[in-house]
Write a protein that holds these residues in place. Structure first.
Motif, short mmCIF file in Angstrom:
data_model
loop_
_atom_site.label_atom_id
_atom_site.label_comp_id
_atom_site.label_asym_id
_atom_site.label_seq_id
_atom_site.Cartn_x
_atom_site.Cartn_y
_atom_site.Cartn_z
N SER A 199 -0.77 98.41 -11.07
CA SER A 199 -0.49 98.59 -9.64
C SER A 199 -0.15 100.02 -9.25
O SER A 199 -0.11 100.35 -8.07
N GLY A 200 0.08 100.88 -10.24
CA GLY A 200 0.33 102.29 -9.94
C GLY A 200 1.49 102.49 -8.99
O GLY A 200 2.56 101.89 -9.15
N SER A 201 1.29 103.30 -7.98
CA SER A 201 2.35 103.59 -7.02
C SER A 201 2.56 102.48 -6.00
O SER A 201 3.46 102.56 -5.17
N GLY A 202 1.71 101.44 -6.06
CA GLY A 202 1.95 100.26 -5.23
C GLY A 202 1.17 100.17 -3.94
O GLY A 202 1.41 99.27 -3.13
N ARG A 203 0.18 101.06 -3.73
CA ARG A 203 -0.54 101.05 -2.45
C ARG A 203 -1.15 99.69 -2.15
O ARG A 203 -0.95 99.12 -1.06
N ASP A 204 -1.93 99.14 -3.09
CA ASP A 204 -2.58 97.86 -2.83
C ASP A 204 -1.57 96.75 -2.67
O ASP A 204 -1.77 95.81 -1.88
N CYS A 205 -0.46 96.81 -3.41
CA CYS A 205 0.57 95.78 -3.28
C CYS A 205 1.16 95.78 -1.88
O CYS A 205 1.39 94.71 -1.29
N TYR A 206 1.41 96.97 -1.33
CA TYR A 206 1.98 97.03 0.02
C TYR A 206 0.96 96.65 1.08
O TYR A 206 1.32 96.10 2.13
N LEU A 207 -0.32 96.92 0.84
CA LEU A 207 -1.35 96.41 1.73
C LEU A 207 -1.37 94.88 1.71
O LEU A 207 -1.36 94.22 2.75
N LEU A 208 -1.38 94.33 0.50
CA LEU A 208 -1.46 92.88 0.33
C LEU A 208 -0.19 92.18 0.83
O LEU A 208 -0.25 91.04 1.30
N SER A 209 0.94 92.86 0.74
CA SER A 209 2.19 92.31 1.25
C SER A 209 2.06 91.94 2.71
O SER A 209 2.57 90.90 3.17
N GLN A 210 1.33 92.77 3.45
CA GLN A 210 1.11 92.49 4.88
C GLN A 210 0.10 91.36 5.07
O GLN A 210 0.19 90.61 6.05
N MET A 211 -0.86 91.24 4.17
CA MET A 211 -1.91 90.23 4.31
C MET A 211 -1.41 88.82 3.96
O MET A 211 -1.80 87.84 4.60
N VAL A 212 -0.56 88.72 2.93
CA VAL A 212 -0.09 87.39 2.52
C VAL A 212 1.02 86.88 3.43
O VAL A 212 1.29 85.68 3.49
N GLY A 213 1.68 87.80 4.13
CA GLY A 213 2.77 87.40 5.00
C GLY A 213 4.07 87.20 4.24
O GLY A 213 4.13 87.24 3.01
N GLU A 214 5.12 86.96 4.99
CA GLU A 214 6.46 86.85 4.38
C GLU A 214 6.58 85.65 3.44
O GLU A 214 7.40 85.64 2.53
N ARG A 215 5.73 84.64 3.62
CA ARG A 215 5.78 83.45 2.76
C ARG A 215 4.97 83.64 1.48
O ARG A 215 5.05 82.82 0.56
N GLY A 216 4.16 84.67 1.43
CA GLY A 216 3.41 84.97 0.22
C GLY A 216 4.21 85.88 -0.70
O GLY A 216 5.37 86.22 -0.42
N HIS A 217 3.59 86.26 -1.81
CA HIS A 217 4.30 87.11 -2.77
C HIS A 217 3.30 87.97 -3.52
O HIS A 217 2.20 87.50 -3.86
N VAL A 218 3.69 89.22 -3.80
CA VAL A 218 2.84 90.14 -4.54
C VAL A 218 3.64 90.75 -5.68
O VAL A 218 4.74 91.29 -5.46
N THR A 219 3.09 90.65 -6.89
CA THR A 219 3.69 91.28 -8.07
C THR A 219 2.78 92.39 -8.55
O THR A 219 1.58 92.19 -8.72
N GLY A 220 3.37 93.56 -8.78
CA GLY A 220 2.62 94.66 -9.37
C GLY A 220 3.13 94.96 -10.76
O GLY A 220 4.35 94.97 -10.97
N ILE A 221 2.23 95.17 -11.71
CA ILE A 221 2.64 95.53 -13.07
C ILE A 221 1.87 96.77 -13.49
O ILE A 221 0.67 96.89 -13.26
N ASP A 222 2.59 97.72 -14.09
CA ASP A 222 1.98 98.96 -14.53
C ASP A 222 2.74 99.47 -15.75
O ASP A 222 3.95 99.26 -15.85
N MET A 223 2.03 100.14 -16.66
CA MET A 223 2.67 100.61 -17.89
C MET A 223 3.33 101.97 -17.73
O MET A 223 4.09 102.41 -18.59
N THR A 224 3.05 102.67 -16.62
CA THR A 224 3.53 104.03 -16.44
C THR A 224 4.83 104.04 -15.65
O THR A 224 4.86 103.70 -14.47
#
Length: 370
Positions: free
Chosen positions: A79-104
């Motif tokens: 997920s890196g710095s989280g850009r896609d996670c924060y985009l998806l956070s808006q798409m799934v809505g407050e009832r959805g959930h997004v987990t990002g995992i990165d080794m760095t």
């Protein structure tokens, strides 16, 4: 000199993305920043809400925002710095959930630092995102349970993993039945030479670990996924003479695929489907992949594989699905009956062909059928 081992690759990639790269402009090729197609308005609007540091520190080779996301649980591999996670956070809505995992560690720190900023920006009472440090080949070590996600995404990072089978195996494990892996990555038109595979800058630039595109199909089948659905492709340019000399005649492409975890009970032969036009942003037509575009109210013959995907996935409520049709259902366009575009390099040629427009799910150019 042998190609670097798995642990060495992990260390060097962490160093490259955590210390040597400070912004997208530091990259030597466009492999990690290629976009396959223009951003939809709803995604552009959502991107404007993402913190500037998150955007500046993000590297990806496609757009990994699939359709029909409301209330979904999504896992972002690398997920890196989280850009896609924060985009998806808006798409799934407050009832959805997004987990990002990165080794760095440095990238995860940037992502975590801005959680409160984004939740306030989105008007959410509590966070619907979390960021973990870990390896996508070992999701269980990060505590991710079996069948716990609706969608797994990844944006230009599987090439950085030494063991691609392990990545797909873990993604398959954490997906719910009917779940989808939707991801963009870099692919090669041949298996890479040792001189390319051992080059440290080419690893960091997402090229030395690129999978030969045909191997994706065999690995996906081995793991248990449905055959990959090719969505779109875009060219990769090197722009560095030294790196071009090392790469030689090998070509690279950025491509987006979708894989589904189809339960055996959903496999019931070919069918006919009618899209109801209910997906926000895709009301008139849904460009599912390079072979199928579903227009609202139009009857489309689909093969057994596509029928099973639509029947078992989150798309089931968006279609009327009935038995019938031919198992050699023709994708839309000029392709011969039963022939699908699977090769991202072939798709790239079709997209660049002069004449009638060729786009995913659309009509090929005059150079022939796919």
């Amino acid at each position: 000199m042998a190609a670097p081992c798995g642990e060495q690759i992990h260390r060097e990639v962490q160093d490259y993305y955590g210390k040597r790269l400070q912004k997208s402009a530091d990259l030597k090729t466009n492999a990690c920043i290629t976009l396959a197609r223009p951003l939809p308005k709803m995604v552009r609007d959502a991107l404007e809400n993402v913190h500037e540091e998150v955007v500046a520190r993000y590297y990806g080779c496609g757009l990994v925002i699939p359709e029909c996301l409301t209330s979904c649980r999504i896992l972002d591999l690398g997920s890196g710095s989280g850009r896609d996670c924060y985009l998806l956070s808006q798409m799934v809505g407050e009832r959805g959930h997004v987990t990002g995992i990165d080794m760095t560690e440095g990238q995860v720190e940037v992502a975590k630092k801005h959680i409160a900023y984004h939740m306030d920006k989105f008007g959410y009472k509590k966070p619907n995102v979390e960021f973990l440090q870990g390896y996508m080949e070992k999701l269980s070590d990060a505590g991710l349970a079996d069948e716990s996600y609706d969608i797994v995404i990844s944006n230009c990072v599987i090439n950085l993993a030494p063991d691609k089978r392990a990545v797909l195996r873990e993604a398959y494990r954490v997906l719910k039945p009917g779940g989808e892996m939707y991801f963009s990555d870099v692919y090669a038109n041949q298996r890479l030479s040792e001189s390319v595979r051992k080059h440290r800058v080419l690893w960091g630039e997402c090229l030395a670990g690129a999978l030969y595109w045909r191997d994706l199909y065999s690995i996906a089948e081995e793991v248990g996924f449905s055959p990959p659905c090719l969505v779109t492709a875009s060219p990769i340019t090197i722009g560095d003479k030294e790196l071009e000399d090392i790469i030689g005649d090998c070509r690279f492409v950025s491509a987006t695929f979708r894989l589904f975890k189809v339960p055996g009970s959903s496999r019931a032969g070919p069918g006919q489907v009618i899209y109801n036009g209910g997906i926000v942003g895709h009301e008139r037509e849904l460009v599912f992949d390079a072979n199928f575009t579903f227009k609202e109210g139009e009857v489309v013959d689909v093969d057994a594989e596509m029928a099973a995907i639509l029947r078992s996935s989150r798309f089931a409520e968006e279609f009327l699905i009935r038995a019938g049709g031919s198992n050699t259902a023709a994708p839309q366009g000029c392709c011969p009956k039963g022939v699908k575009i699977c090769d991202p390099f072939q798709l790239l040629e079709r997209l660049a062909a002069p004449g009638p427009a060729c786009r995913p799910g659309g009509t090929c150019g005059p150079s022939g059928c796919c």
